[in-house]
Scaffold this motif. Structure first.
Motif, mmCIF file in Angstrom:
data_model
loop_
_atom_site.group_PDB
_atom_site.id
_atom_site.type_symbol
_atom_site.label_atom_id
_atom_site.label_comp_id
_atom_site.label_asym_id
_atom_site.label_seq_id
_atom_site.Cartn_x
_atom_site.Cartn_y
_atom_site.Cartn_z
ATOM 1 N N ALA A 52 1.565 8.136 -1.747
ATOM 2 C CA ALA A 52 1.391 8.531 -0.347
ATOM 3 C C ALA A 52 0.901 7.353 0.491
ATOM 4 N N GLU A 53 -0.005 6.582 -0.056
ATOM 5 C CA GLU A 53 -0.500 5.403 0.666
ATOM 6 C C GLU A 53 0.611 4.384 0.878
ATOM 7 N N ALA A 54 1.456 4.173 -0.132
ATOM 8 C CA ALA A 54 2.559 3.230 -0.009
ATOM 9 C C ALA A 54 3.600 3.737 0.982
ATOM 10 N N ALA A 55 3.835 5.045 1.007
ATOM 11 C CA ALA A 55 4.802 5.600 1.950
ATOM 12 C C ALA A 55 4.342 5.408 3.390
ATOM 13 N N ARG A 56 3.073 5.624 3.657
ATOM 14 C CA ARG A 56 2.558 5.391 5.020
ATOM 15 C C ARG A 56 2.649 3.920 5.396
ATOM 16 N N ALA A 57 2.354 3.035 4.457
ATOM 17 C CA ALA A 57 2.450 1.604 4.739
ATOM 18 C C ALA A 57 3.899 1.193 5.009
ATOM 19 N N ASP A 58 4.824 1.746 4.234
ATOM 20 C CA ASP A 58 6.241 1.424 4.444
ATOM 21 C C ASP A 58 6.724 1.932 5.802
ATOM 22 N N GLU A 59 6.258 3.091 6.222
ATOM 23 C CA GLU A 59 6.652 3.605 7.540
ATOM 24 C C GLU A 59 6.096 2.741 8.662
ATOM 25 N N ASP A 60 4.858 2.297 8.523
ATOM 26 C CA ASP A 60 4.285 1.405 9.537
ATOM 27 C C ASP A 60 5.050 0.087 9.609
ATOM 28 N N LEU A 61 5.460 -0.420 8.444
ATOM 29 C CA LEU A 61 6.211 -1.676 8.429
ATOM 30 C C LEU A 61 7.573 -1.504 9.110
ATOM 31 N N ARG A 62 8.252 -0.396 8.879
ATOM 32 C CA ARG A 62 9.550 -0.171 9.523
ATOM 33 C C ARG A 62 9.403 -0.094 11.038
ATOM 34 N N ALA A 116 19.660 1.136 14.789
ATOM 35 C CA ALA A 116 19.800 0.882 13.358
ATOM 36 C C ALA A 116 18.694 1.568 12.567
ATOM 37 N N ALA A 117 19.010 1.899 11.324
ATOM 38 C CA ALA A 117 18.014 2.408 10.384
ATOM 39 C C ALA A 117 17.498 1.206 9.588
ATOM 40 N N VAL A 118 16.332 0.739 9.950
ATOM 41 C CA VAL A 118 15.782 -0.484 9.358
ATOM 42 C C VAL A 118 15.219 -0.160 7.971
ATOM 43 N N VAL A 119 15.606 -0.986 7.002
ATOM 44 C CA VAL A 119 15.114 -0.843 5.622
ATOM 45 C C VAL A 119 14.470 -2.168 5.238
ATOM 46 N N PRO A 120 13.146 -2.268 5.190
ATOM 47 C CA PRO A 120 12.490 -3.539 4.828
ATOM 48 C C PRO A 120 12.502 -3.767 3.320
ATOM 49 N N PHE A 121 12.721 -5.015 2.919
ATOM 50 C CA PHE A 121 12.659 -5.430 1.526
ATOM 51 C C PHE A 121 11.386 -6.246 1.343
ATOM 52 N N LEU A 122 10.512 -5.791 0.466
ATOM 53 C CA LEU A 122 9.192 -6.397 0.306
ATOM 54 C C LEU A 122 9.247 -7.609 -0.615
ATOM 55 N N LEU A 123 8.142 -8.332 -0.645
ATOM 56 C CA LEU A 123 8.014 -9.455 -1.571
ATOM 57 C C LEU A 123 8.004 -8.950 -3.016
ATOM 58 N N LEU A 124 8.488 -9.765 -3.932
ATOM 59 C CA LEU A 124 8.525 -9.415 -5.352
ATOM 60 C C LEU A 124 7.303 -10.003 -6.043
ATOM 61 N N ASP A 125 6.652 -9.169 -6.844
ATOM 62 C CA ASP A 125 5.521 -9.710 -7.606
ATOM 63 C C ASP A 125 6.038 -10.385 -8.882
ATOM 64 N N LYS A 126 5.131 -10.903 -9.682
ATOM 65 C CA LYS A 126 5.519 -11.749 -10.805
ATOM 66 C C LYS A 126 6.304 -10.972 -11.857
ATOM 67 N N ARG A 127 5.930 -9.757 -12.152
ATOM 68 C CA ARG A 127 6.650 -9.021 -13.193
ATOM 69 C C ARG A 127 8.072 -8.681 -12.760
ATOM 70 N N ASP A 128 8.312 -8.538 -11.451
ATOM 71 C CA ASP A 128 9.685 -8.313 -10.984
ATOM 72 C C ASP A 128 10.524 -9.585 -11.158
ATOM 73 N N VAL A 129 9.904 -10.737 -10.944
ATOM 74 C CA VAL A 129 10.618 -11.995 -11.152
ATOM 75 C C VAL A 129 10.938 -12.182 -12.629
ATOM 76 N N VAL A 130 10.024 -11.805 -13.493
ATOM 77 C CA VAL A 130 10.289 -11.877 -14.941
ATOM 78 C C VAL A 130 11.467 -10.978 -15.306
ATOM 79 N N SER A 131 11.549 -9.806 -14.704
ATOM 80 C CA SER A 131 12.683 -8.915 -14.968
ATOM 81 C C SER A 131 13.983 -9.546 -14.492
ATOM 82 N N CYS A 132 13.938 -10.271 -13.375
ATOM 83 C CA CYS A 132 15.134 -10.969 -12.899
ATOM 84 C C CYS A 132 15.584 -12.027 -13.916
#
Length: 424
Positions: free
Chosen positions: A332-342, A359-375
């Motif tokens: 819920a906290e992340a959803a509110r933050a994502d709405e504020d960012l949009r 337009a329907a804006v869809v923000p792409f956030l920064l990737l943390d280290k474990r996401d880069v490892v998955s890449c």
């Protein structure tokens, strides 16, 4: 025959015609009255006689002592004799039928109508037709959405795109709502914004590949336009605008003929000159032909990347990015933050051009280290290397990261992953 006592006629009237006309009728009436009285007296004086009708007294002018003496005679007038009256059978009194009373607990039914109204039959037929149309419309909506296999698209994006669960969920939800029907009043405009290396172009390629597969088309219903390649700086902006308008018109016209929804992916939108943005904005106007409204436009842009970076670093302690395996409060906290960012990102982009207002804006956030490892592991598996976790972590450690609130966010995301794996 005895005619009774001599009549006492009134004195003769005075001579004259008028007096004669009045006296003659009076005399006739008096003679008839005296004759009736004489006949009644004779009848009543006979044995078994009786008084006059009802009251037992003679009529006025016909009084007689003998009439008052006999009180046992019938008190009604008749021409029958006493013997006939006594032998007559008395008339039976007709009994009235009683009312039929029903108990209170019994059910009462209305009389059955023999002829049913035609209007009622027409009404039933109309209800059946409307119900069939509604059911058919619902089935058509399901069929139209199933044609594009949005469930398969969602699984493919979740499997291939790392660190962007909220963006993937929003893209699929917007497409699911739009593709539920074939007739639209305006096109769907998706604007994917974020810093470099967070997966915007990768999502665009996945969307184009998926739509080519589900539409069973050789590419005529899917348009991929790269501003850096199709409209370099040396080329005139007006020529780029005419070419873009022609290509979009061809795609939407063919999609309308085949009753399908085309996909138009435009990358590097931040590098497009303003005439091209004006042309894209013109595609959204209601005065355009209706086949322009049945299309999905995906804009990939790095504009607003600095705003996304600042927002993520300032809210690093909050539950960002949104993950499906997180706690309910964190989600819920992340959803509110994502709405504020949009909201903040759309306000920033709208000041540059009115295209982003629709337009329907869809923000792409920064990737943390474990996401880069998955890449790294995914790219190593694609290149034929064993996706070793330790090796992927060593390769990820060579990149630059923002370190905020105990978390590490990649500065360039997965941008350098491909080049680094190619060096192995």
């Amino acid at each position: 025959m005895d005619r009774g006592p001599p009549s006492l006629e009134p004195a003769a009237a005075a001579p004259g015609t008028s007096g004669r006309c009045v006296i003659a009728p009076v005399r006739a009436v008096l003679r008839l009255r005296r004759r009736v009285c004489v006949l009644r007296k004779r009848r009543l004086l006979q044995p078994g006689g009786g008084p006059d009708v009802g009251t037992g007294t003679p009529r006025p002018g016909c009084s007689s002592p003998a009439l008052r003496a006999d009180a046992d005679q019938p008190q009604f007038f008749t021409f029958d004799g006493p013997a006939e009256l006594s032998s007559r059978t008395p008339r039976k009194r007709r009994r009235r039928s009683r009312l039929v009373l029903y108990p209170e607990t019994s059910r009462k039914y209305r009389p059955r109508v023999e002829h049913r109204s035609r209007a009622q039959r027409c009404l039933l037929l109309l209800v059946a037709i409307v119900g069939f149309q509604v059911l058919n419309a619902i089935e058509n909506l399901d069929d139209n959405a199933q044609r594009y296999d949005l469930d398969g698209l969602e699984k493919a994006l979740q499997r291939a795109v790392f660190g962007q669960p909220a963006a993937v969920a929003r893209i699929v939800a917007l497409m699911r709502d739009y593709l539920a029907t074939h007739v639209h009043s305006r096109p769907l405009l998706l604007a994917l914004h974020g810093p470099s290396g967070v997966g915007k172009s990768h999502v665009g390629r996945l969307l184009a590949r998926h739509f080519r597969a589900v539409l069973e088309d050789d590419g005529a219903l899917v348009l991929q336009y790269h501003a850096r390649h199709h409209c370099p700086e040396a080329r005139a902006a007006q020529d780029c605008r005419e070419e873009l308008a022609r290509r979009v018109a061809d795609v939407v016209a063919r999609a309308e003929a085949e009753e399908k929804t085309p996909l138009l992916v435009l990358d590097d939108v931040e590098l497009m000159p303003r005439p091209l943005l004006d042309e894209l904005h013109g595609f959204l106007q209601p005065q355009r032909p209706h086949h322009f409204h049945n299309a999905i436009y995906v804009l990939l842009s790095g504009a607003g990347g600095a705003e996304v970076t600042r927002f993520v670093l300032q809210n690093a302690s909050r539950a960002l990015p949104l993950r499906p395996d997180g706690a309910r409060g964190a989600q819920a906290e992340a959803a509110r933050a994502d709405e504020d960012l949009r909201a903040s990102l759309q306000a920033l982009l709208s000041r540059g051009h009115p295209l982003w207002e629709a337009a329907a804006v869809v923000p792409f956030l920064l990737l943390d280290k474990r996401d880069v490892v998955s890449c790294f592991r995914d790219e190593m598996a694609g290149e034929g290397f064993f996706p070793d976790q330790a090796r992927a972590e060593r390769l990820a450690a060579q990149l630059s990261f923002y370190q905020v609130a105990g978390r590490e966010f990649a500065v360039t995301g997965c941008k350098q992953v491909v080049a680094t794996v190619n060096l192995l």
